[in-house]
Design a protein around this motif. Structure first.
Motif, PDB file in Angstrom:
ATOM      1  N   ASP A  39       0.831  -1.208   0.000  1.00 28.61           N
ATOM      2  CA  ASP A  39       0.000   0.000   0.000  1.00 28.61           C
ATOM      3  C   ASP A  39       0.866   1.259   0.000  1.00 28.61           C
ATOM      4  O   ASP A  39       0.500   2.274  -0.605  1.00 28.61           O
ATOM      5  CB  ASP A  39      -0.917   0.005   1.227  1.00 28.61           C
ATOM      6  CG  ASP A  39      -2.048  -1.003   1.116  1.00 28.61           C
ATOM      7  OD1 ASP A  39      -2.394  -1.371  -0.020  1.00 28.61           O
ATOM      8  OD2 ASP A  39      -2.570  -1.418   2.161  1.00 28.61           O
ATOM      9  N   ARG A  40       1.997   1.228   0.676  1.00 28.98           N
ATOM     10  CA  ARG A  40       2.839   2.427   0.787  1.00 28.98           C
ATOM     11  C   ARG A  40       3.721   2.621  -0.446  1.00 28.98           C
ATOM     12  O   ARG A  40       3.832   3.736  -0.982  1.00 28.98           O
ATOM     13  CB  ARG A  40       3.719   2.332   2.041  1.00 28.98           C
ATOM     14  CG  ARG A  40       4.710   3.492   2.177  1.00 28.98           C
ATOM     15  CD  ARG A  40       5.443   3.437   3.500  1.00 28.98           C
ATOM     16  NE  ARG A  40       6.518   4.415   3.542  1.00 28.98           N
ATOM     17  CZ  ARG A  40       6.358   5.715   3.805  1.00 28.98           C
ATOM     18  NH1 ARG A  40       5.150   6.178   4.038  1.00 28.98           N
ATOM     19  NH2 ARG A  40       7.390   6.537   3.821  1.00 28.98           N
TER      20      ARG A  40
ATOM     21  N   ARG B  45       1.459   5.400  -1.932  1.00 25.32           N
ATOM     22  CA  ARG B  45       0.770   6.230  -0.946  1.00 25.32           C
ATOM     23  C   ARG B  45       1.766   6.573   0.156  1.00 25.32           C
ATOM     24  O   ARG B  45       1.881   5.861   1.159  1.00 25.32           O
ATOM     25  CB  ARG B  45      -0.459   5.503  -0.404  1.00 25.32           C
ATOM     26  CG  ARG B  45      -1.377   5.024  -1.516  1.00 25.32           C
ATOM     27  CD  ARG B  45      -2.635   4.377  -1.009  1.00 25.32           C
ATOM     28  NE  ARG B  45      -3.381   3.760  -2.104  1.00 25.32           N
ATOM     29  CZ  ARG B  45      -4.210   4.405  -2.909  1.00 25.32           C
ATOM     30  NH1 ARG B  45      -4.413   5.688  -2.738  1.00 25.32           N
ATOM     31  NH2 ARG B  45      -4.845   3.774  -3.880  1.00 25.32           N
TER      32      ARG B  45
ATOM     33  N   ARG C 242       1.052   6.681   3.926  1.00 23.79           N
ATOM     34  CA  ARG C 242       0.864   5.466   4.714  1.00 23.79           C
ATOM     35  C   ARG C 242       2.179   5.110   5.407  1.00 23.79           C
ATOM     36  O   ARG C 242       2.978   4.323   4.902  1.00 23.79           O
ATOM     37  CB  ARG C 242       0.411   4.309   3.818  1.00 23.79           C
ATOM     38  CG  ARG C 242      -0.986   4.454   3.257  1.00 23.79           C
ATOM     39  CD  ARG C 242      -2.031   4.247   4.334  1.00 23.79           C
ATOM     40  NE  ARG C 242      -1.800   3.012   5.067  1.00 23.79           N
ATOM     41  CZ  ARG C 242      -2.130   1.801   4.602  1.00 23.79           C
ATOM     42  NH1 ARG C 242      -2.708   1.682   3.439  1.00 23.79           N
ATOM     43  NH2 ARG C 242      -1.903   0.733   5.321  1.00 23.79           N
TER      44      ARG C 242
ATOM     45  N   SER D  32      -1.389   6.389  11.921  1.00 29.11           N
ATOM     46  CA  SER D  32      -1.504   5.784  10.593  1.00 29.11           C
ATOM     47  C   SER D  32      -1.392   4.274  10.738  1.00 29.11           C
ATOM     48  O   SER D  32      -0.342   3.683  10.488  1.00 29.11           O
ATOM     49  CB  SER D  32      -0.410   6.322   9.659  1.00 29.11           C
ATOM     50  OG  SER D  32      -0.514   5.748   8.378  1.00 29.11           O
TER      51      SER D  32
ATOM     52  N   ALA E 194      -7.138   2.455  -0.769  1.00 30.84           N
ATOM     53  CA  ALA E 194      -5.872   2.710  -0.082  1.00 30.84           C
ATOM     54  C   ALA E 194      -5.437   1.546   0.790  1.00 30.84           C
ATOM     55  O   ALA E 194      -4.275   1.473   1.196  1.00 30.84           O
ATOM     56  CB  ALA E 194      -5.987   3.971   0.772  1.00 30.84           C
ATOM     57  N   TYR E 195      -6.349   0.633   1.095  1.00 30.76           N
ATOM     58  CA  TYR E 195      -6.042  -0.489   1.993  1.00 30.76           C
ATOM     59  C   TYR E 195      -6.243  -1.836   1.304  1.00 30.76           C
ATOM     60  O   TYR E 195      -6.497  -2.841   1.962  1.00 30.76           O
ATOM     61  CB  TYR E 195      -6.906  -0.408   3.250  1.00 30.76           C
ATOM     62  CG  TYR E 195      -6.511   0.702   4.185  1.00 30.76           C
ATOM     63  CD1 TYR E 195      -5.485   0.530   5.103  1.00 30.76           C
ATOM     64  CD2 TYR E 195      -7.134   1.938   4.128  1.00 30.76           C
ATOM     65  CE1 TYR E 195      -5.105   1.551   5.949  1.00 30.76           C
ATOM     66  CE2 TYR E 195      -6.754   2.971   4.972  1.00 30.76           C
ATOM     67  CZ  TYR E 195      -5.741   2.774   5.881  1.00 30.76           C
ATOM     68  OH  TYR E 195      -5.350   3.789   6.719  1.00 30.76           O
TER      69      TYR E 195
ATOM     70  N   ARG F 235     -13.644   8.110   3.094  1.00 28.38           N
ATOM     71  CA  ARG F 235     -12.905   6.863   3.203  1.00 28.38           C
ATOM     72  C   ARG F 235     -13.566   5.745   2.415  1.00 28.38           C
ATOM     73  O   ARG F 235     -13.154   4.613   2.474  1.00 28.38           O
ATOM     74  CB  ARG F 235     -12.749   6.453   4.662  1.00 28.38           C
ATOM     75  CG  ARG F 235     -11.954   7.461   5.459  1.00 28.38           C
ATOM     76  CD  ARG F 235     -11.732   6.976   6.861  1.00 28.38           C
ATOM     77  NE  ARG F 235     -10.828   5.829   6.871  1.00 28.38           N
ATOM     78  CZ  ARG F 235     -10.472   5.197   7.966  1.00 28.38           C
ATOM     79  NH1 ARG F 235     -10.902   5.586   9.131  1.00 28.38           N
ATOM     80  NH2 ARG F 235      -9.663   4.169   7.901  1.00 28.38           N
TER      81      ARG F 235
END
Length: 471
Positions: free
Chosen positions: A76-77, A198, A201, A258, A393-394, A470
């Motif tokens: 994700d990051r 992202r 994150r 986070s 995002a997740y 979200r």
């Protein structure tokens, strides 16, 4: 008057991303089971102790299960394609090291690194499929084929391992990963689009350490329970520490600015319920494969290759069931497919339990086919439910959660099956009890699917709690 312009044709869909992702996932799951028939020969040729043999087998699973959530957070990051490619490269290099291992210690370390590569591959695999196939019906088909890789690889492992060990030697159990890994990496770099990064994150390292400890301790405790018994102090201490680590993870995630896996995500019954369904059907399926393997080798005297052939009916149904469920989901929704698959698998294991103390092999073919078909038939819908409930995002974290619970289910099924076989009055009673418990797990998954899996194609249940920004 100029001729009318031809109507635009829809872009041709490429299945190369699916092939790349499935190749990586196949390697990962195959290495969980293929080593089982090779490790006696490995131990003999490398003069390994019993502890060394156990670490060759279990070290990979421990690292794989423990670092799945870390792999999802990194994806994700940093971008899921980038982390997936890292995982394939690490896994392939570690496989080469395993094949060239001069001794037990070297092989154990290489297997641990292999497990780390696997933990980077699996979370990104689902996220990349979700990215490559945004249409719900196409995505369901892709998820179905992805899921079929697990059943095929897990059940084909003993067959392929026995064939390689008996012909070209145990080192080829690892060498076969090299061409597969190279093709997977080339296809991914060429045909899979870059994933968004992202940077906001941040990696929550205390939470990552806590979840690694929780999953590793739980998996180790369950594996030891099959050998030592459930009341052994080592087993009880491991399970107790696993619970404490899970509590520490939950507290940290609640306080973190986070979090790696926001606990609010689990308020979605699609997310949390789908993850538990994955745990239950992996418990039933892998418990069946493990106990059936012991039954065929120890009680019926089958060779490693013969055991792989005996388990083939369960494998043969997985691909067909996954393709069929992927095609049907756009008409029926996921709920009917998950429920019917779990009920069919429960019927199969219940049929094995009712077949008697020493049934003929012919009477076991239909139960194995039912379990293999039902598990694979339900996997597509449960995967789509979990991934559909996750904010973009997740997506990596959701994939990691789903696969972590499945690994826990597999470890629990294997540990409980081994414990029942060891403690029962006779082998027949132990395997019938194990199959009966597996059938109950499938029934529990069917009941849970009625509550959490969407009835019709569309928005998964349990997302109304999310704030607009979200969703």
């Amino acid at each position: 008057m100029p001729p009318p312009e031809p109507a635009p044709q829809p872009a041709r869909r490429s299945w190369a991303p699916l092939l790349a992702v499935c190749a990586g996932y196949f390697m990962v799951i195959l290495d969980v089971t293929v080593i089982n028939v090779a490790v006696p020969v490995v131990g003999r040729e490398l003069s390994a102790s019993l502890t060394g043999i156990q670490w060759i087998t279990d070290g990979y699973t421990l690292v794989f299960a423990g670092f799945l959530l870390t792999g999802g957070a990194l994806g994700d990051r940093l971008g899921n394609r980038r982390v997936f490619c890292w995982g394939v490269a690490v896994f392939t290099a570690a496989s080469a090291a395993c094949a060239l291992a001069p001794g037990t210690s070297f092989l154990v370390v290489a297997r641990l690194v292999e497990g780390l590569g696997a933990a980077l591959i699996v979370p990104g695999s689902l996220a990349l499929l979700q990215q490559a196939y945004p249409e719900p019906e196409v995505r369901s088909r892709a998820f179905g084929l992805w899921g079929s890789m697990a059943g095929i690889a897990a059940s084909a492992g003993p067959l392929l391992g026995g064939l390689l060990v008996s012909t070209v030697g145990w080192r080829w159990v690892f060498l076969i990963n090299l061409p597969v890994g190279a093709v997977c990496l080339a296809l991914t770099l060429r045909h899979v689009a870059r994933s968004p990064r992202r940077a906001d994150r941040a990696l929550d390292w205390p939470a990552q350490v806590a979840v690694v400890a929780a999953v590793a301790l739980l998996t180790a405790g369950l594996n030891e329970a099959g050998r030592r018994g459930w009341s052994d102090p080592v087993v009880l201490a491991g399970l107790g520490l696993a619970v404490l680590s899970a509590v520490a993870f939950a507290v940290r995630e609640r306080l973190a600015r986070s979090p790696a896996l926001p606990l609010s995500l689990l308020h979605s019954r699609a997310m949390s319920g789908g993850a538990v369904i994955g745990l239950l059907f992996n418990f039933g399926f892998y418990g069946m494969v493990f106990t059936a393997s012991l039954e065929f080798q120890h009680q019926r005297g089958y060779s490693a290759l013969g055991t792989g052939l005996a388990l083939f009916p369960a494998v043969a149904m997985t691909m067909f069931a996954s393709v069929l469920s992927g095609r049907l989901s756009r008409r029926t929704g996921d709920r009917p497919l998950v429920i019917s698959g779990m009920l069919l698998a429960a019927l199969g294991l219940a049929g094995w339990a009712a077949a008697g103390a020493d049934p003929a092999y012919a009477l076991l073919v239909a139960p194995m086919m039912a379990a293999g078909f039902g598990t694979s038939f339900a996997l597509t819908g449960s995967t789509a439910t979990v991934m559909g409930a996750a904010p973009p995002a997740y997506s990596g974290a959701a994939s990691a959660l789903f696969n972590t619970t499945r690994q826990v289910g597999s470890a629990t099924g294997v540990a409980l099956g081994g414990s029942l076989l060891a403690s029962a009055a006779n082998y027949g009673t132990g395997i019938r009890t194990s199959m009966g418990i597996g059938a109950l797990a499938y029934l529990g998954a069917a009941a849970l699917a009625w509550w959490c899996v969407p009835a019709k194609p569309g928005r998964p249940p349990g997302l109304t709690w999310l704030r607009p920004e979200r969703r």
